[in-house]
Write a protein that holds these residues in place. Structure first.
Motif, mmCIF file in Angstrom:
data_model
loop_
_atom_site.group_PDB
_atom_site.id
_atom_site.type_symbol
_atom_site.label_atom_id
_atom_site.label_comp_id
_atom_site.label_asym_id
_atom_site.label_seq_id
_atom_site.Cartn_x
_atom_site.Cartn_y
_atom_site.Cartn_z
ATOM 1 N N ASN A 165 -12.708 -11.178 -5.707
ATOM 2 C CA ASN A 165 -12.702 -10.324 -4.523
ATOM 3 C C ASN A 165 -11.285 -10.204 -3.978
ATOM 4 O OD1 ASN A 165 -12.769 -12.467 -1.939
ATOM 5 N ND2 ASN A 165 -13.696 -13.271 -3.806
ATOM 6 N N TYR A 166 -11.054 -9.143 -3.243
ATOM 7 C CA TYR A 166 -9.711 -8.785 -2.798
ATOM 8 C C TYR A 166 -9.658 -8.675 -1.282
ATOM 9 C CZ TYR A 166 -5.481 -5.806 -2.394
ATOM 10 O OH TYR A 166 -4.254 -5.284 -2.060
ATOM 11 N N ASN A 167 -8.622 -9.286 -0.677
ATOM 12 C CA ASN A 167 -8.391 -9.112 0.758
ATOM 13 C C ASN A 167 -6.886 -9.148 1.034
ATOM 14 O OD1 ASN A 167 -7.656 -11.826 0.695
ATOM 15 N ND2 ASN A 167 -9.438 -12.545 1.843
ATOM 16 N N GLU A 168 -6.508 -9.348 2.283
ATOM 17 C CA GLU A 168 -5.095 -9.301 2.653
ATOM 18 C C GLU A 168 -4.267 -10.416 2.006
ATOM 19 O OE1 GLU A 168 -7.352 -11.620 5.798
ATOM 20 O OE2 GLU A 168 -7.601 -9.714 4.712
ATOM 21 N N GLU A 169 -4.924 -11.391 1.414
ATOM 22 C CA GLU A 169 -4.210 -12.466 0.719
ATOM 23 C C GLU A 169 -4.158 -12.233 -0.790
ATOM 24 O OE1 GLU A 169 -6.319 -15.945 1.865
ATOM 25 O OE2 GLU A 169 -5.520 -15.978 3.898
ATOM 26 N N VAL B 230 -5.169 -9.079 -12.329
ATOM 27 C CA VAL B 230 -3.790 -9.572 -12.228
ATOM 28 C C VAL B 230 -2.785 -8.426 -12.126
ATOM 29 C CG1 VAL B 230 -4.316 -11.715 -13.423
ATOM 30 C CG2 VAL B 230 -3.525 -9.734 -14.741
ATOM 31 N N GLY B 231 -3.290 -7.199 -12.088
ATOM 32 C CA GLY B 231 -2.397 -6.054 -11.973
ATOM 33 C C GLY B 231 -1.697 -5.986 -10.620
ATOM 34 N N GLU B 232 -0.534 -5.319 -10.602
ATOM 35 C CA GLU B 232 0.250 -5.214 -9.365
ATOM 36 C C GLU B 232 -0.486 -4.442 -8.279
ATOM 37 O OE1 GLU B 232 4.127 -3.699 -10.018
ATOM 38 O OE2 GLU B 232 4.743 -5.328 -11.360
ATOM 39 N N ALA B 233 -1.465 -3.658 -8.660
ATOM 40 C CA ALA B 233 -2.208 -2.862 -7.676
ATOM 41 C C ALA B 233 -2.898 -3.738 -6.637
ATOM 42 C CB ALA B 233 -3.245 -1.994 -8.383
ATOM 43 N N TRP B 234 -3.128 -5.015 -6.992
ATOM 44 C CA TRP B 234 -3.909 -5.875 -6.097
ATOM 45 C C TRP B 234 -3.084 -6.993 -5.479
ATOM 46 C CZ3 TRP B 234 -7.264 -2.503 -5.510
ATOM 47 C CH2 TRP B 234 -7.707 -1.728 -6.586
ATOM 48 N N LEU B 235 -1.791 -6.758 -5.353
ATOM 49 C CA LEU B 235 -0.942 -7.701 -4.636
ATOM 50 C C LEU B 235 -1.271 -7.661 -3.143
ATOM 51 C CD1 LEU B 235 2.472 -7.070 -6.434
ATOM 52 C CD2 LEU B 235 0.965 -9.061 -6.669
ATOM 53 N N PRO B 236 -1.061 -8.753 -2.429
ATOM 54 C CA PRO B 236 -1.452 -8.835 -1.012
ATOM 55 C C PRO B 236 -0.883 -7.721 -0.135
ATOM 56 C CG PRO B 236 -0.904 -11.011 -1.842
ATOM 57 C CD PRO B 236 -0.534 -10.050 -2.927
ATOM 58 N N HIS B 237 0.370 -7.355 -0.344
ATOM 59 C CA HIS B 237 1.000 -6.392 0.562
ATOM 60 C C HIS B 237 0.408 -4.991 0.446
ATOM 61 C CE1 HIS B 237 3.319 -5.523 -3.129
ATOM 62 N NE2 HIS B 237 3.508 -4.321 -2.596
ATOM 63 N N ARG B 238 -0.333 -4.734 -0.614
ATOM 64 C CA ARG B 238 -0.929 -3.407 -0.783
ATOM 65 C C ARG B 238 -2.240 -3.253 0.007
ATOM 66 N NH1 ARG B 238 1.274 -0.390 -4.923
ATOM 67 N NH2 ARG B 238 2.676 -1.514 -6.349
ATOM 68 N N TYR B 239 -2.793 -4.361 0.417
ATOM 69 C CA TYR B 239 -4.081 -4.326 1.128
ATOM 70 C C TYR B 239 -3.978 -3.547 2.440
ATOM 71 C CZ TYR B 239 -8.368 -5.939 3.408
ATOM 72 O OH TYR B 239 -9.580 -5.988 4.050
ATOM 73 N N GLU B 240 -4.976 -2.724 2.699
ATOM 74 C CA GLU B 240 -5.089 -1.994 3.967
ATOM 75 C C GLU B 240 -6.567 -1.995 4.341
ATOM 76 O OE1 GLU B 240 -6.252 0.998 5.513
ATOM 77 O OE2 GLU B 240 -5.131 0.251 7.247
ATOM 78 N N GLU B 241 -6.868 -2.451 5.524
ATOM 79 C CA GLU B 241 -8.251 -2.744 5.907
ATOM 80 C C GLU B 241 -9.224 -1.597 5.674
ATOM 81 O OE1 GLU B 241 -10.791 -4.432 9.758
ATOM 82 O OE2 GLU B 241 -8.620 -4.086 9.917
ATOM 83 N N HIS B 242 -8.815 -0.377 5.943
ATOM 84 C CA HIS B 242 -9.760 0.743 5.880
ATOM 85 C C HIS B 242 -9.641 1.587 4.605
ATOM 86 C CE1 HIS B 242 -11.027 -0.100 9.956
ATOM 87 N NE2 HIS B 242 -9.775 -0.088 10.347
ATOM 88 N N ASP B 243 -8.453 1.650 4.026
ATOM 89 C CA ASP B 243 -8.247 2.584 2.924
ATOM 90 C C ASP B 243 -7.943 1.939 1.576
ATOM 91 O OD1 ASP B 243 -8.571 4.856 4.600
ATOM 92 O OD2 ASP B 243 -6.521 4.586 5.338
ATOM 93 N N TYR B 244 -7.625 0.651 1.566
ATOM 94 C CA TYR B 244 -7.281 -0.017 0.303
ATOM 95 C C TYR B 244 -7.731 -1.466 0.431
ATOM 96 C CZ TYR B 244 -4.639 -0.471 -4.059
ATOM 97 O OH TYR B 244 -4.278 -0.649 -5.373
ATOM 98 N N ASN B 245 -9.011 -1.675 0.187
ATOM 99 C CA ASN B 245 -9.633 -2.941 0.540
ATOM 100 C C ASN B 245 -10.493 -3.495 -0.595
ATOM 101 O OD1 ASN B 245 -11.883 -1.255 0.605
ATOM 102 N ND2 ASN B 245 -11.720 -0.943 2.824
#
Length: 225
Positions: free
Chosen positions: A103-107, A145-160
């Motif tokens: 699972n993916y979040n801000e971390e 493990v792709g760069e698309a899911w690095l923490p800084h890319r997370y956005e609560e409403h549009d990239y979550n």
């Protein structure tokens, strides 16, 4: 209108207790334990016929870590039967073949082995998909493990978390030469039917946490049952 029976102050141990349905007096009577008498009319239920026999309602929730290769949905905080109000944020993830929840979040990406014990589960792989059954873990790990899911890319409403889960599902569909799905399409086809069932079950659970019975009159077309 539904009628509520007495008996408040149920313990937390009832959180996973079965919900039973008894049909009598042209109503569905929901309870934890089958009553000896109908709470509506007071007549004995023994010998009242098949409709009055207690029927256990199937729970819409699953132990997520026992659901391999599935899309999981749970409250971000707490559990569905532990005070969820129907409005709080939800979190989604994808399991590997061993029930580890990616699972993916801000971390960033998490690989959880606990915490998903009460979920809505949507299986993603059919038993006859032999190649996908074998490759699932590898595909999921490589995707995650792709760069698309690095923490800084997370956005609560549009990239979550939902963005991540659906992107993985679509990557699998694309590899199989199948048409990809939009968020609205996947939600409507797979998620909403399950959340509707869950919502009804949560309502019954909440009523029976506070009351011994929950009586719901049957619609006219069912009253002959």
């Amino acid at each position: 209108m539904a009628r509520r029976g007495g008996g408040a102050g149920r313990s937390a141990a009832m959180a996973e207790a079965a919900i039973l349905r008894v049909r009598h007096c042209r109503a569905d009577i929901f309870c934890r334990r089958p009553p000896a008498r109908c709470p509506a009319c007071g007549r004995p239920l023994r010998g009242a016929g098949l409709p009055a026999a207690p029927l256990r309602l199937p729970s819409p929730f699953r132990h997520g870590h026992r659901q391999p290769r599935a899309f999981l949905l749970r409250p971000t905080a707490g559990t569905f039967l532990g005070g969820y109000d129907g409005k709080s944020d939800l979190h989604v993830g994808i399991t590997n073949s061993h029930g580890v929840v990616y699972n993916y979040n801000e971390e960033g990406i998490h690989r959880a082995e606990t915490g998903w014990e009460q979920c809505i589960s949507i299986p993603l792989v059919q038993p006859d998909m032999f190649g996908l059954l074998q490759d699932w873990d590898k595909l999921l790990e490589e995707f995650s493990v792709g760069e698309a899911w690095l923490p800084h890319r997370y956005e609560e409403h549009d990239y979550n978390c939902y963005t991540y889960a659906l992107a993985f599902i679509n990557s699998v569909l694309a590899a199989q030469g199948k048409q990809q799905m939009s968020k609205s399409e996947f939600t409507e086809k797979f998620v909403i039917p399950q959340t509707k069932k869950a919502s009804k079950y949560i309502t019954l659970h909440q009523e029976l946490t506070a009351n011994e019975f929950y009586v719901v009159p049957l619609p006219d077309q069912e009253k002959r049952c």
